[in-house]
Motif scaffolding. Structure first.
Motif, short mmCIF file in Angstrom:
data_model
loop_
_atom_site.label_atom_id
_atom_site.label_comp_id
_atom_site.label_asym_id
_atom_site.label_seq_id
_atom_site.Cartn_x
_atom_site.Cartn_y
_atom_site.Cartn_z
N GLY A 1 19.71 -52.81 -52.87
CA GLY A 1 18.64 -53.79 -52.69
C GLY A 1 18.26 -54.47 -53.99
O GLY A 1 17.98 -55.68 -54.02
N VAL A 2 18.24 -53.71 -55.08
CA VAL A 2 17.92 -54.28 -56.39
C VAL A 2 19.05 -55.19 -56.86
O VAL A 2 18.81 -56.30 -57.36
N CYS B 1 14.26 -56.60 -49.83
CA CYS B 1 15.27 -55.58 -49.54
C CYS B 1 15.40 -55.41 -48.03
O CYS B 1 14.39 -55.29 -47.33
N PRO B 2 16.60 -55.39 -47.49
CA PRO B 2 16.76 -55.22 -46.04
C PRO B 2 16.10 -53.96 -45.50
O PRO B 2 15.66 -53.94 -44.34
N LEU B 3 16.01 -52.91 -46.32
CA LEU B 3 15.37 -51.68 -45.84
C LEU B 3 13.85 -51.85 -45.77
O LEU B 3 13.19 -51.25 -44.91
N TYR C 1 17.90 -44.81 -48.60
CA TYR C 1 18.99 -43.92 -48.99
C TYR C 1 19.01 -43.71 -50.51
O TYR C 1 19.26 -42.60 -51.00
N ALA C 2 18.75 -44.79 -51.27
CA ALA C 2 18.83 -44.70 -52.73
C ALA C 2 17.73 -43.81 -53.28
O ALA C 2 17.95 -43.03 -54.21
N THR C 3 16.52 -43.92 -52.73
CA THR C 3 15.42 -43.06 -53.15
C THR C 3 15.77 -41.60 -52.89
O THR C 3 15.61 -40.74 -53.76
N GLY D 1 15.56 -44.95 -62.52
CA GLY D 1 15.08 -45.42 -61.23
C GLY D 1 15.98 -46.52 -60.68
O GLY D 1 16.78 -47.12 -61.39
N ALA D 2 15.80 -46.80 -59.40
CA ALA D 2 16.67 -47.75 -58.71
C ALA D 2 16.53 -49.17 -59.23
O ALA D 2 17.38 -50.03 -58.95
#
Length: 505
Positions: A213-214, A295-297, A394-396, A463-464
């Motif tokens: 997302g980033v 971000c799509p999420l 998912y990334a978190t 972090g992401a």
């Protein structure tokens, strides 16, 4: 292993000797223009410093002539490289020193230091050296730094005389003590550097740094700049990282708080954290050409809120009340979305109809803490419905699992990320929950040297929203304090990539 502090001049040694617990040597300057070669050292301390090469890190502390117009007497110059020998000598740990000295309230400059065979006094000669980018000039640093292992030399120089003035003039009697006083004020940082020098292992957490997302959000701004040209306006920080924002600003992005600040009809990017519908309405009123980098999420959570609200449900939004993602999500239906920050609030919250309740989550929460809050809500509201899949991205989840594994095997965890990055804060909290000290830092310059004393195994993650290069920079800085062995604990491989909006695809 403890680093050696070298003071070439007697006045420099006298300024520091009673302020340091570290070894401080009066080294002088070798008679042949180099250390450990054919000439006899001027002092016993220099003989010790010039022993077997690669033995201990070296910090040269003393006074110097200023070359940059911005320098003033009493300013400190920390070398990022030391010039004057056969090849420039890099100083990998210099960002640690710069940050620590600035936090101590000293005026610090960071850049090359030039060593010359003799004092450079003439203003014209100073200006000529300044054109090369060097900030200060001395007659010893390159010679003494050559005794350190590669990258493990450091130089702190206090400015006596500035670029446009000669050293030998009456005011030197005032400027000299001012520079030596600045050197004395730097003593606690020099001591901390010496105590932090050691060989150590760095354990990297995998995955770390940018998520899909980033990467998508940053690429959207980059493509918009390439396609439409600057300025491209961005509402709020595109992602929560000062380095990303600064780089995009240099390329022509203009960051604003609200769309009301954007000239009518301009290209405007909505940041990755999502926005309330009212923001889009306000943008339309100004005829802004929107590009959505949400971000799509995060967009999925917005969709869930709309779906639950359409059923007539009250929606509990588990998250941090002032975070931009939460503000935007709540904006989908302000009267029907209640923010719940923790299990205590979940135990007190009330609704008009407990049979019509749902919940969603901020995507960047700590997994365990968010689930505790959700559990309290489920216990209190048996009719509670939730999202079809976990909202925490998912990334978190992956980064928290990775830092948990690293924390169990290290003495200290450093998390790279900005102070307003929720997911970065959660990584530090997860590490602390495993019983290890952890610190969130923007970059290597934010690392306190005192944290490193006696620490042999350091976990590193990001972090992401933190650029991968920050991890590389930190590892390089640590290698400036001693030999570093790098290993990695990886819990999963990530291969997710999100599509770009049509405006920039």
């Amino acid at each position: 292993m403890t680093g050696i502090v070298s003071t070439p001049l007697l006045s420099e040694w006298l300024a520091l000797r009673d302020r340091l617990t570290a070894d401080v040597l009066r080294t002088g300057r070798s008679s042949d223009g180099g250390l450990g070669q054919t000439g006899e050292p001027e002092e016993k301390g220099e003989a010790e410093l010039a022993g077997p090469p690669g033995r201990r890190p070296v910090l040269v502390a003393g006074v110097a002539g200023g070359l940059g117009n911005e320098l003033r007497p009493g300013d400190l110059v920390v070398a990022d490289e030391i010039r004057g020998g056969a090849e420039p000598i890099p100083s990998y740990a210099s960002p640690f020193l710069v940050g620590s000295l600035r936090r101590a309230g000293l005026r610090v400059h960071h850049g090359p230091v030039e060593t010359t065979p003799r004092i450079v006094d003439a203003p014209d000669a100073r200006r000529t050296l300044g054109v090369t980018g060097a900030l200060a000039v001395d007659t010893e640093s390159a010679l003494l730094a050559a005794a350190a292992p590669p990258g493990q030399a450091a130089v702190i120089r206090a400015v006596v005389d500035t670029a446009g003035h000669r050293l030998l003039r009456p005011g030197t009697l005032v400027r000299g003590p001012k520079a030596l006083w600045a050197l004395r004020r730097a003593a606690p940082v020099i001591d901390a550097w010496a105590a932090a020098t050691d060989d150590r292992e760095v354990v990297l957490a995998g995955p770390r740094s940018f998520c899909a997302g980033v990467e998508r959000a940053i690429e959207i701004v980059e493509r918009a700049l390439a396609k439409f040209g600057p300025p491209v306006y961005v509402r709020r920080q595109i992602v929560h990282n000062i380095h990303v924002v600064s780089e995009l600003e240099r390329r022509g992005a203009v960051f604003v708080e609200e769309v009301a600040e954007v000239p009518e009809g301009s290209i405007t990017v909505l940041a990755a954290h999502g926005v309330a519908p009212q923001v889009r309405t306000d943008a339309a009123a100004r005829n802004l050409r929107l590009i959505d980098a949400t971000c799509p999420l995060v967009a999925k959570v917005h969709s869930e809120v709309r779906r639950f609200v359409a059923r007539g449900n009250t929606v509990f939004l588990i998250g941090h009340r002032d975070h931009e993602e939460v503000v935007g999500t709540q904006g989908e239906a302000p009267g029907q979305v209640i923010v719940v920050t923790d299990p205590d609030e979940a135990g007190r919250v009330s609704v008009a109809d407990p049979r019509r309740v749902s919940y969603v989550m901020q995507t960047t929460l700590a997994v365990d803490e968010a689930e505790q809050t959700a559990t309290v809500l489920r216990d209190r509201f048996p009719a509670l419905t939730g999202p079809r899949s976990d909202d925490i991205c998912y990334a978190t989840t992956n980064r928290q699992q990775a830092v948990r594994a690293v924390a169990r095997d290290t003495d200290l965890v450093l998390v790279l990320g900005s102070a307003n990055s929720s997911n970065s804060h959660r990584l530090a909290e997860v590490a602390v929950a495993e019983g290890v000290k952890a610190h969130l830092v923007d970059d290597a310059s934010a690392v306190d040297l005192h944290w490193l004393r006696g620490v042999r195994r350091i976990g590193v993650t990001a972090g992401a929203s933190a650029p991968p290069r920050l991890v590389d920079d930190l590892v390089r800085c640590l290698s400036g304090l001693g030999q570093v062995t790098v290993t990695e604990i990886s819990v999963v491989d990530e291969h997710i990539r999100f599509t770009l909006p049509r405006e920039v695809s």
